[in-house]
Design a protein around this motif. Sequence first.
Motif, mmCIF file in Angstrom:
data_model
loop_
_atom_site.group_PDB
_atom_site.id
_atom_site.type_symbol
_atom_site.label_atom_id
_atom_site.label_comp_id
_atom_site.label_asym_id
_atom_site.label_seq_id
_atom_site.Cartn_x
_atom_site.Cartn_y
_atom_site.Cartn_z
ATOM 1 N N VAL A 129 71.601 18.431 106.309
ATOM 2 C CA VAL A 129 72.165 18.584 107.643
ATOM 3 C C VAL A 129 72.509 20.056 107.863
ATOM 4 N N GLU B 271 74.364 22.235 110.546
ATOM 5 C CA GLU B 271 75.208 22.252 111.743
ATOM 6 C C GLU B 271 75.339 23.699 112.230
ATOM 7 N N ALA C 196 75.596 11.082 116.295
ATOM 8 C CA ALA C 196 75.007 11.903 115.237
ATOM 9 C C ALA C 196 74.817 11.071 113.972
ATOM 10 N N TYR D 237 77.022 16.809 120.321
ATOM 11 C CA TYR D 237 78.481 16.805 120.286
ATOM 12 C C TYR D 237 79.172 16.950 121.635
ATOM 13 N N ILE E 298 69.278 18.869 112.490
ATOM 14 C CA ILE E 298 70.222 19.657 113.284
ATOM 15 C C ILE E 298 70.783 18.771 114.389
ATOM 16 N N SER F 58 76.950 25.186 114.614
ATOM 17 C CA SER F 58 78.225 25.757 115.038
ATOM 18 C C SER F 58 79.045 26.330 113.888
ATOM 19 N N THR G 154 73.480 19.364 116.381
ATOM 20 C CA THR G 154 74.426 20.114 117.207
ATOM 21 C C THR G 154 74.455 19.689 118.672
#
Length: 244
Positions: A71, A73, A49, A40, A35, A75, A37
């Motif tokens: 992976v 993500e 990342a 960013y 993860i 969001s 996130t």
Amino acid sequence: MKALLTSSGIKNRSIRDALEGLLGKPIAESHALFIPTAIYPFPGGPGMAWRALSGAGSSPLADLGWKSLGVLELSVLPSIEEAAWVPTVRDADALLVWGGDPLFLAGWMRRSGLTGLLPSLRPEAVYVGVSAGSIAATTTFVETYTEPPHGDERPVSSQEVVFGTPDGDVDRLLVTGRGAGLVDFAVIPHLEHPDHPDASLANAEKWAAHIPAPTYAIDDESAVKVVDGAVEVVSEGQWKLFQP
């Protein structure tokens, strides 16, 4: 769900042994989800990342030789059906939660539904946090910012403070945030690290005074292991427990 909360990944043999002990099998036989996130909000976040995923960074985690690595993500999760991602999370042996901005990460953990999902995951699954990934696993945390956080990730509270660093006093905003509540203590990573001058032992004590829970300040050679509520520090470096 078990937890291994690190400052900078699987930095030494003691922390690696602790991870494999929690998994109950070798890393080479384990399936993990990464993860990214939290990274960013930082300038150059996409590149950082990639480095974390490729093993080009300084914090070993994704490149440990997992049997499979995906992976996740956070969001994007609110925009897709839960049936597309929840079974994958439930099947994972380990969730590898990378560092970055803990307030941003904690917000997306809630909005994505991951926070609500964590208590229902398999007891043998392991949450592995790095820096912000460790901070956001807690119920209440503090972090310093040079400017008030923007967007939807509003802190519980904040106050102006001044912390001393080797280069002189630096103005910081001390923010109190709400994490996932996976553990009932707080974590302050990067203790006495030269690249994190505000994470000195003296400042960690000041931060901990604002947290209504036991607080573990750990350096990059240390980690906090949690199994069924029992807490153990695994360390080849420096750490300190502050009581509320």
